[in-house]
Design a protein around this motif. Structure first.
Motif, PDB file in Angstrom:
ATOM      1  N   SER A  66      27.484  46.519  48.901  1.00 30.22           N
ATOM      2  CA  SER A  66      27.670  47.019  47.543  1.00 30.22           C
ATOM      3  C   SER A  66      29.141  46.881  47.155  1.00 30.22           C
ATOM      4  CB  SER A  66      27.227  48.480  47.479  1.00 30.22           C
ATOM      5  OG  SER A  66      27.387  48.966  46.175  1.00 30.22           O
ATOM      6  N   LEU A  67      29.412  46.048  46.166  1.00 24.44           N
ATOM      7  CA  LEU A  67      30.785  45.738  45.760  1.00 24.44           C
ATOM      8  C   LEU A  67      31.028  46.167  44.325  1.00 24.44           C
ATOM      9  CD1 LEU A  67      30.669  42.185  47.287  1.00 24.44           C
ATOM     10  CD2 LEU A  67      31.914  44.113  48.217  1.00 24.44           C
ATOM     11  N   LYS A  68      32.269  46.542  44.029  1.00 28.37           N
ATOM     12  CA  LYS A  68      32.641  46.982  42.685  1.00 28.37           C
ATOM     13  C   LYS A  68      33.518  45.923  42.024  1.00 28.37           C
ATOM     14  CE  LYS A  68      32.399  51.771  44.036  1.00 28.37           C
ATOM     15  NZ  LYS A  68      33.118  53.000  44.302  1.00 28.37           N
ATOM     16  N   PRO A  69      33.335  45.690  40.713  1.00 26.73           N
ATOM     17  CA  PRO A  69      34.133  44.684  40.017  1.00 26.73           C
ATOM     18  C   PRO A  69      35.547  45.174  39.713  1.00 26.73           C
ATOM     19  CG  PRO A  69      32.607  45.721  38.488  1.00 26.73           C
ATOM     20  CD  PRO A  69      32.323  46.295  39.850  1.00 26.73           C
ATOM     21  N   TRP A  70      36.488  44.243  39.716  1.00 27.79           N
ATOM     22  CA  TRP A  70      37.878  44.534  39.402  1.00 27.79           C
ATOM     23  C   TRP A  70      38.500  43.279  38.800  1.00 27.79           C
ATOM     24  CZ3 TRP A  70      40.449  48.920  39.168  1.00 27.79           C
ATOM     25  CH2 TRP A  70      41.838  48.897  39.089  1.00 27.79           C
ATOM     26  N   LEU A  71      39.184  43.412  37.688  1.00 32.39           N
ATOM     27  CA  LEU A  71      39.856  42.274  37.066  1.00 32.39           C
ATOM     28  C   LEU A  71      41.348  42.378  37.367  1.00 32.39           C
ATOM     29  CD1 LEU A  71      39.255  39.799  35.299  1.00 32.39           C
ATOM     30  CD2 LEU A  71      39.907  41.175  33.324  1.00 32.39           C
ATOM     31  N   ILE A  72      41.863  41.412  38.099  1.00 32.70           N
ATOM     32  CA  ILE A  72      43.279  41.396  38.454  1.00 32.70           C
ATOM     33  C   ILE A  72      44.047  40.668  37.363  1.00 32.70           C
ATOM     34  CG2 ILE A  72      44.980  40.558  40.128  1.00 32.70           C
ATOM     35  CD1 ILE A  72      42.681  40.690  42.234  1.00 32.70           C
ATOM     36  N   HIS A  73      45.035  41.336  36.779  1.00 34.25           N
ATOM     37  CA  HIS A  73      45.918  40.713  35.792  1.00 34.25           C
ATOM     38  C   HIS A  73      47.150  40.216  36.543  1.00 34.25           C
ATOM     39  CE1 HIS A  73      43.728  42.066  32.189  1.00 34.25           C
ATOM     40  NE2 HIS A  73      43.341  43.033  32.997  1.00 34.25           N
ATOM     41  N   ALA A  74      47.217  38.914  36.735  1.00 32.47           N
ATOM     42  CA  ALA A  74      48.326  38.337  37.497  1.00 32.47           C
ATOM     43  C   ALA A  74      49.634  38.453  36.712  1.00 32.47           C
ATOM     44  CB  ALA A  74      48.037  36.877  37.815  1.00 32.47           C
ATOM     45  N   TYR A  75      50.743  38.531  37.444  1.00 35.27           N
ATOM     46  CA  TYR A  75      52.048  38.524  36.780  1.00 35.27           C
ATOM     47  C   TYR A  75      52.237  37.206  36.028  1.00 35.27           C
ATOM     48  CZ  TYR A  75      53.562  42.696  39.291  1.00 35.27           C
ATOM     49  OH  TYR A  75      53.672  43.973  39.766  1.00 35.27           O
ATOM     50  N   PRO A  76      52.900  37.230  34.865  1.00 34.10           N
ATOM     51  CA  PRO A  76      53.143  35.989  34.127  1.00 34.10           C
ATOM     52  C   PRO A  76      53.892  34.961  34.980  1.00 34.10           C
ATOM     53  CG  PRO A  76      53.683  37.884  32.762  1.00 34.10           C
ATOM     54  CD  PRO A  76      53.424  38.400  34.150  1.00 34.10           C
ATOM     55  N   ASN A  77      53.563  33.714  34.754  1.00 30.80           N
ATOM     56  CA  ASN A  77      54.222  32.567  35.393  1.00 30.80           C
ATOM     57  C   ASN A  77      54.022  32.510  36.904  1.00 30.80           C
ATOM     58  OD1 ASN A  77      55.296  31.667  32.878  1.00 30.80           O
ATOM     59  ND2 ASN A  77      56.808  33.306  33.038  1.00 30.80           N
ATOM     60  N   THR A  78      52.942  33.112  37.430  1.00 34.19           N
ATOM     61  CA  THR A  78      52.653  32.998  38.857  1.00 34.19           C
ATOM     62  C   THR A  78      51.574  31.958  39.135  1.00 34.19           C
ATOM     63  OG1 THR A  78      51.098  34.850  38.741  1.00 34.19           O
ATOM     64  CG2 THR A  78      53.372  35.352  39.407  1.00 34.19           C
ATOM     65  N   ASN A  79      51.037  31.352  38.092  1.00 38.07           N
ATOM     66  CA  ASN A  79      50.054  30.285  38.229  1.00 38.07           C
ATOM     67  C   ASN A  79      50.730  28.963  37.857  1.00 38.07           C
ATOM     68  OD1 ASN A  79      47.844  28.429  36.987  1.00 38.07           O
ATOM     69  ND2 ASN A  79      46.688  29.951  38.140  1.00 38.07           N
ATOM     70  N   VAL A  80      50.473  27.927  38.612  1.00 35.28           N
ATOM     71  CA  VAL A  80      51.121  26.633  38.379  1.00 35.28           C
ATOM     72  C   VAL A  80      50.712  26.007  37.048  1.00 35.28           C
ATOM     73  CG1 VAL A  80      51.349  24.281  39.281  1.00 35.28           C
ATOM     74  CG2 VAL A  80      51.300  26.202  40.853  1.00 35.28           C
ATOM     75  N   LEU A  81      49.470  26.227  36.622  1.00 40.42           N
ATOM     76  CA  LEU A  81      48.963  25.557  35.422  1.00 40.42           C
ATOM     77  C   LEU A  81      49.052  26.384  34.139  1.00 40.42           C
ATOM     78  CD1 LEU A  81      45.750  23.931  36.944  1.00 40.42           C
ATOM     79  CD2 LEU A  81      47.971  22.866  36.537  1.00 40.42           C
ATOM     80  N   TYR A  82      48.914  27.706  34.250  1.00 42.33           N
ATOM     81  CA  TYR A  82      48.817  28.542  33.059  1.00 42.33           C
ATOM     82  C   TYR A  82      49.765  29.730  33.152  1.00 42.33           C
ATOM     83  CZ  TYR A  82      44.717  25.673  32.732  1.00 42.33           C
ATOM     84  OH  TYR A  82      43.880  24.585  32.698  1.00 42.33           O
TER      85      TYR A  82
END
Length: 111
Positions: A66-82
């Motif tokens: 049984s798993l619970k949903p969680w939306l992680i808001h990444a820090y800005p500019n930590t993704n190479v593409l976006y």
């Protein structure tokens, strides 16, 4: 911890067998999705969560445990593409002993 990954047509299935002697929280995450883009939206339910925009989609679904949903808001500019992304994730509180967690991660880019 032992992990098995099986490929499916639009993603993969992960099976984790976790041994712990402590109480802890574990997360299993999907793929990053650009937010603040046209068509961006998220949705969640029991044992699943998804994020999408006009050109990307990612959904992670719990298949065992049984798993619970969680939306992680990444820090800005930590993704190479976006510049700004979110990561759909599922989490579970573990007690000492052995626990099996299985998830299915589905994704699409340039849909």
């Amino acid at each position: 911890m032992e992990t098995e990954i099986r490929l499916i047509s639009n993603g993969h299935i992960r099976r984790h067998v976790i041994q712990t002697d402590k109480t802890c929280r574990v997360y299993d995450c999907g793929f990053a999705v650009a937010c603040f883009e046209e068509g961006y939206e998220t949705d969640r339910g029991d044992n699943w969560i998804q994020a999408e925009n006009g050109f990307q989609h990612c959904r992670i679904t719990g298949r065992e445990g049984s798993l619970k949903p969680w939306l992680i808001h990444a820090y800005p500019n930590t993704n190479v593409l976006y510049k700004n992304t979110v990561i759909p994730a599922l989490f579970k509180e573990l007690e000492p002993g052995e626990t099996v967690v299985e998830t299915m991660v589905e994704g699409e880019r340039n849909k």
